[in-house]
Design a protein around this motif. Structure first.
Motif, mmCIF file in Angstrom:
data_model
loop_
_atom_site.group_PDB
_atom_site.id
_atom_site.type_symbol
_atom_site.label_atom_id
_atom_site.label_comp_id
_atom_site.label_asym_id
_atom_site.label_seq_id
_atom_site.Cartn_x
_atom_site.Cartn_y
_atom_site.Cartn_z
ATOM 1 N N GLY A 32 -64.523 -51.129 50.094
ATOM 2 C CA GLY A 32 -64.830 -50.982 51.517
ATOM 3 C C GLY A 32 -63.643 -51.312 52.395
ATOM 4 N N LEU A 33 -62.948 -52.397 52.083
ATOM 5 C CA LEU A 33 -61.789 -52.792 52.886
ATOM 6 C C LEU A 33 -60.641 -51.794 52.749
ATOM 7 N N SER A 71 -62.137 -48.029 54.261
ATOM 8 C CA SER A 71 -62.800 -47.864 55.559
ATOM 9 C C SER A 71 -61.763 -47.844 56.673
ATOM 10 N N ALA A 92 -63.330 -52.839 59.267
ATOM 11 C CA ALA A 92 -64.379 -53.720 58.762
ATOM 12 C C ALA A 92 -64.713 -54.724 59.864
ATOM 13 N N SER A 119 -59.563 -55.327 60.101
ATOM 14 C CA SER A 119 -60.824 -56.049 60.259
ATOM 15 C C SER A 119 -60.871 -56.634 61.663
#
Length: 122
Positions: free
Chosen positions: A41-42, A45, A48, A78
């Motif tokens: 995911g990190l 994407s 985050a 993030s």
């Protein structure tokens, strides 16, 4: 048949999300190679979200909070939303869009297709 063939993705994708990590929490547990879905995911994407800006920064430097993925958190993709998700978290809310650095600007269900194309192109 390997996992890449089963999932229909290049082997490089699988290799990029395999980490040597313990199966149980704790620094003294034996580490084994495993696929880490959070790492996936990190890595893949656009952004985050974490529960706060402070926690987003902590995940980038603290192995315990970043669950040994601090290098991925540190890449700067993030963002922390103070006090978690609120009713103002919406792609139509200008403040949310600015804080999450969405390049397409605000959008609504009627303009979502155009926004999706713009986000993919970015």
């Amino acid at each position: 048949e390997g996992l890449a063939e089963v999932l229909g993705v290049p082997q490089e994708y699988i290799d990029s999300i395999i980490f040597k990590m313990p199966l149980k929490v704790g620094k003294y547990n034996k580490k084994v190679l495993c696929i880490n879905s959070m790492a996936a995911g990190l890595r893949y994407s656009d952004r985050a979200l974490t529960v706060s800006p402070t926690y987003a920064r902590e995940c980038a430097v603290d192995p315990e909070k970043g669950v040994e993925l601090q290098e991925l958190f540190a890449k700067g993709r993030s963002t922390g939303i103070l006090n978690g998700v609120k009713e103002g978290v919406s792609p139509s809310n200008k403040t949310f869009v600015e804080k999450t650095k969405m390049v397409c600007g605000t959008y609504t269900p009627e303009t979502a297709s155009a926004a999706k194309a713009e986000l993919k192109a970015a």
